[in-house]
Write an enzyme that holds these catalytic residues in place. Structure first.
Site, PDB file in Angstrom:
ATOM      1  CG  ASN A 151      -0.181   0.033   2.528  1.00 59.01           C
ATOM      2  OD1 ASN A 151       0.709  -0.780   2.748  1.00 59.01           O
ATOM      3  ND2 ASN A 151      -0.527   0.958   3.399  1.00 59.01           N
ATOM      4  CB  CYS A 325      -2.316   2.931   8.984  1.00 58.17           C
ATOM      5  SG  CYS A 325      -3.800   2.780   8.015  1.00 58.17           S
TER       6      CYS A 325
HETATM    7  N1  PMP Z   1      -4.645  -3.221   4.726  1.00 55.78           N
HETATM    8  C1  PMP Z   1      -4.143  -2.312   3.878  1.00 55.78           C
HETATM    9  C2  PMP Z   1      -3.219  -2.774   2.797  1.00 55.78           C
HETATM   10  C3  PMP Z   1      -4.477  -0.963   4.003  1.00 55.78           C
HETATM   11  O1  PMP Z   1      -3.955  -0.055   3.157  1.00 55.78           O
HETATM   12  C4  PMP Z   1      -5.342  -0.574   5.035  1.00 55.78           C
HETATM   13  C5  PMP Z   1      -5.685   0.882   5.228  1.00 55.78           C
HETATM   14  N2  PMP Z   1      -6.505   1.359   4.199  1.00 55.78           N
HETATM   15  C6  PMP Z   1      -5.844  -1.561   5.897  1.00 55.78           C
HETATM   16  C7  PMP Z   1      -5.471  -2.874   5.711  1.00 55.78           C
HETATM   17  C8  PMP Z   1      -6.758  -1.221   7.037  1.00 55.78           C
HETATM   18  O2  PMP Z   1      -7.943  -0.679   6.568  1.00 55.78           O
HETATM   19  P1  PMP Z   1      -9.009  -0.079   7.613  1.00 55.78           P
HETATM   20  O3  PMP Z   1      -8.298   1.029   8.322  1.00 55.78           O
HETATM   21  O4  PMP Z   1     -10.111   0.406   6.740  1.00 55.78           O
HETATM   22  O5  PMP Z   1      -9.414  -1.153   8.516  1.00 55.78           O
END
Ligand code: PMP
Length: 397
Positions: A151, A325
């Site tokens: 990501n 994140c």
């Molecule tokens: N996995 C990946 C590869 C992410 O980029 C993300 C954040 N968009 C997540 C998991 C977690 O997603 P969320 O915060 O919507 O639970």
């Protein structure tokens, strides 16, 4: 509103999705577990939505789709649920060094619970070293979890090969497909995946909904216990409006992904080419070809990514240094360090991610302002070598 080039962090909800959802907030608001006609209506919406998500990934059965509240929850269910279910078989789990923070932290939790976790390294492009993965598998290995794509730097992983290695060794394979689900179609009947994490917002659906694809016959333990919804694997009253929105988003994506990807790739390539040619000492992180069609991740010598983001913010351009994140920590990105970058190199990163509503004019603005911002920051930086300062000043004359 800024020129928004941070689609990996969040995407707007498509208006077609919003209009489909609206009716399920007030008119068709019933609980699918209720036995009356209104409950039946909600149940029908769930059945239809499950079918649309199954179609999106070509899952053979609608019961393979477990709705959750988020990708994070799907990752928890896949890793903790399968680890707990299989702990008598073995206690070894393999992930990669560059997983999303949710997977990294679940792995740490499982280590505290007595499981052993190995982390496969990546090469300079952020791609898993398959031979290292194969060597890490032992007779205690119960699960391999590797994302379809980074990501952060956008590198695409050899998912088919990884899933075949896992199948050959009789080890469960989970993949977090969040980063790629809206740009790379995946067919779970062609790739032997046991579990796959999906997120609604990453395909322009609402936040607060996700799903776990769970191949028929794969047994895991629930992590949320209650009324037994979602085949007992995810209790709690279903978020019907959210699920309907997620399904509509998947339906639209299925129809539009081909044309969308062509457009995104062409914009991404223009952005990469222009930035690398206009900014001296700039580099592309990740693989030049095996990368997400909407990802352009750069590195600039002698400056900090955070200062770049703030200067771009002044120009009303929204970008990121890496994963949203992990953006509040001062640590360099674990992905870039795993790819072999030095700490100071990892700190000079900038991530642009494009999406359905990005226009050529948005890119033009970013391309226009970025070289000047980099130059200004470098002229202020004590790290910039005198030759580069001289070069910049000569161009000024
Ligand atoms: N996995 C990946 C590869 C992410 O980029 C993300 C954040 N968009 C997540 C998991 C977690 O997603 P969320 O915060 O919507 O639970």
């Amino acid at each position: 509103m800024s020129i928004y080039l941070d689609y990996q962090a969040a995407k707007p909800v498509d208006v077609r999705v919003v209009s489909e959802m609206t009716i399920y907030f007030n008119n068709k608001f019933a609980n699918p577990s209720s036995l009356h006609c209104d409950g039946d209506e909600a149940t029908d919406a769930l059945i239809e939505s499950r079918q649309k998500i199954a179609d999106f990934i070509n899952a053979p059965n609608t019961s393979d789709i477990i709705f959750t509240s988020s990708a994070t929850e799907s990752n928890n269910l896949a890793l903790i649920g399968s680890a707990m279910r299989n702990k008598k078989k073995g206690n070894h789990i393999i992930i990669s060094e560059i997983e999303h923070i949710s997977i990294l932290n679940i792995a740490k939790y499982l280590e505290r619970e007595g499981f052993k976790v190995s982390r496969v390294p990546v090469d300079q492009f952020g791609i898993i070293k398959l031979e290292k993965l194969e060597k890490l598998i032992n007779d205690q290995t119960i699960l391999i979890s590797i994302s379809t794509a980074s990501n952060e730097v956008g590198s695409l992983q050899p998912i088919k090969e990884i899933s075949e290695i896992a199948a050959k060794k009789n080890v469960l394979f989970h993949t977090d497909a969040v980063a790629s689900e809206g740009v790379i179609p995946i067919d779970v009947q062609k790739v032997p995946i046991d579990m796959m994490t999906l997120s609604s917002n990453d395909i322009y659906g609402p936040r607060g909904v996700g799903a776990l694809y769970l191949k028929k016959g794969v047994r895991i333990n629930p992590i949320i216990i209650g009324g037994g919804q979602e085949r007992g694997l995810r209790s709690g009253s279903e978020n019907v409006p959210g699920i309907v929105g997620f399904a509509k988003a998947a339906e639209i994506m299925r129809e539009e992904i081909k044309t969308e990807v062509i457009r995104l790739k062409s914009m991404r390539d223009k952005l990469i080419q222009e930035v690398l040619s206009r900014v001296p000492n700039s580099y592309l992180n990740g693989h030049p070809e095996k990368r997400l069609p909407n990802n352009a991740h750069f590195r600039f010598d002698y400056i900090e990514g955070e200062s770049l983001i703030l200067s771009l913010k002044d120009q009303k351009v929204a970008a990121a240094t890496g994963s949203a994140c992990s953006s509040k920590t001062l640590e360099p990105s674990h992905t870039l360090i795993s790819m072999g970058l030095l700490h100071e190199e990892a700190h000079g990163s900038l991530l642009f991610t494009l999406g359905r509503f990005t226009k050529e004019a948005d890119l033009d603005k970013a391309i226009e302002v970025l070289p000047g911002i980099v130059k200004r920051l470098r002229l202020l930086s004590p790290l910039t070598p005198p030759e580069l300062i001289k070069k910049y000043n000569e161009v000024n004359d």
